[in-house]
Structure formats: structure tokens, C-alpha cells
Write a protein that holds these residues in place. Sequence first.
Motif, mmCIF file in Angstrom:
data_model
loop_
_atom_site.group_PDB
_atom_site.id
_atom_site.type_symbol
_atom_site.label_atom_id
_atom_site.label_comp_id
_atom_site.label_asym_id
_atom_site.label_seq_id
_atom_site.Cartn_x
_atom_site.Cartn_y
_atom_site.Cartn_z
ATOM 1 N N ARG A 146 4.486 -53.081 43.510
ATOM 2 C CA ARG A 146 5.860 -53.565 43.359
ATOM 3 C C ARG A 146 5.927 -54.748 42.388
ATOM 4 O O ARG A 146 6.869 -54.874 41.609
ATOM 5 N N GLY A 152 5.695 -53.421 38.869
ATOM 6 C CA GLY A 152 6.975 -52.808 38.489
ATOM 7 C C GLY A 152 8.029 -53.851 38.183
ATOM 8 O O GLY A 152 8.785 -53.728 37.210
ATOM 9 N N SER A 153 8.089 -54.891 39.006
ATOM 10 C CA SER A 153 9.072 -55.966 38.775
ATOM 11 C C SER A 153 8.792 -56.672 37.451
ATOM 12 O O SER A 153 9.716 -56.969 36.692
ATOM 13 N N LEU A 211 7.276 -55.450 34.796
ATOM 14 C CA LEU A 211 7.630 -54.558 33.688
ATOM 15 C C LEU A 211 9.135 -54.528 33.448
ATOM 16 O O LEU A 211 9.591 -54.514 32.307
ATOM 17 N N SER A 212 9.891 -54.519 34.510
ATOM 18 C CA SER A 212 11.340 -54.482 34.311
ATOM 19 C C SER A 212 11.861 -55.831 33.784
ATOM 20 O O SER A 212 12.794 -55.848 32.988
ATOM 21 N N MET A 213 11.268 -56.947 34.206
ATOM 22 C CA MET A 213 11.695 -58.256 33.700
ATOM 23 C C MET A 213 11.295 -58.469 32.243
ATOM 24 O O MET A 213 12.031 -59.092 31.485
ATOM 25 N N GLY A 270 10.555 -56.026 29.962
ATOM 26 C CA GLY A 270 11.049 -55.007 29.046
ATOM 27 C C GLY A 270 9.965 -54.027 28.632
ATOM 28 O O GLY A 270 8.845 -54.052 29.128
ATOM 29 N N ASP A 271 10.333 -53.156 27.714
ATOM 30 C CA ASP A 271 9.444 -52.058 27.296
ATOM 31 C C ASP A 271 8.279 -52.518 26.423
ATOM 32 O O ASP A 271 7.354 -51.751 26.183
ATOM 33 N N ASP A 294 4.560 -52.216 28.084
ATOM 34 C CA ASP A 294 4.046 -50.967 28.691
ATOM 35 C C ASP A 294 2.638 -50.692 28.226
ATOM 36 O O ASP A 294 2.240 -50.901 27.147
#
Length: 173
Positions: free
Chosen positions: A159, A162-163, A165-167, A169-170, A173
Amino acid sequence: MTSFPIRSASNCKSKTALESEIVQLTPALRAFARRFLRSEDDIDDLVQETLVKALNSLHLYRPGTSLKSWLFTILRNTFCTNYRRQKREPTAMEAAMEQVSIAPSQEWALRERELEHALTQLPDDRRRALILVATGTSYEDAARLCGCRIGTLKSRVNRARGSLLSMLGDNYD
């Protein structure tokens, strides 16, 4: 290729005569050193080191044996010793490179600040789990340190990733 006669020191009457015979064999030593090395500078260094060792060890030379063979043996052994030393010891350049600390480029410094900021926004339990695992702590040890089961710890780490990566951005990755 010029061939040099093999002479023994039994014909030599003094240490000086033996030294001059060694000097006469220098071209043969250079030719023999080319079997081991390609660089002329390295060949010169090897021959010079061989000559120094031979002149310092004249008392060990046995009259009646081949002076040329004795010198070739010293050269070969010197090469082997130097080769082994180079394999186990880093060169000056490698040692210097290990000590040089290169500051990150601006882009990486910026990304580091973004990551640190994003880590502070994670819940404490997820941040701690992620940092423990990211720094090399095994999942078992990290679970014990966090006071939870391994499955729970793995879930927190997942988790947290994932958090982040979303904060961030792309771009991460």
C-alpha cells in the motif's frame, strides 16, 4: 631477431664483468618481456625492475649456470608477482574513484526531495514498514519490529508503494 650466446659466469673474473654481461643481455630481456606485455612503458618498467633485482641479488647467482636463464626467471617471476598484486589491489585510479563522492544532478536532487515529502505524507505504520524493507531488513524481522504478522507487513509495504507512486506520478514507474 638477434640471438645472444648463452654464457656462464664461470668465465667472468669479477662482479663488474658479470654486471656488464647483464647489461649486454638487456635487449634479450626486452624481447622476452614483450611476451607478457604490450605497452613499451610497461616493458621498460618490467626490465628495469628485473635488472635492479638481478644486480641486488648477484651474490645469489651460481657461476656455471646460464646468466640469461637466471635473468629470464627473475623477469618472469617479477611479472607474475606484479600481475597477482594488480589483481588483488585496486589501482590508484580505482581507489580514488571509490573515495570521490559525486553530488547528484539537479534532477535527482529534486526527485529525492519529492520522495522525502511523499514519505512524510504516508501513515506511520506504512512508512515504517516500507523503510525497513527498503533498507534491506527481511520481511520476518520487519514484521517483528512492527509488531504485526508478515502478511500484514507485506500489505503495508504494498500500500505504501502504491501511495508513493500515485503521489509522485508516472515518472517513477
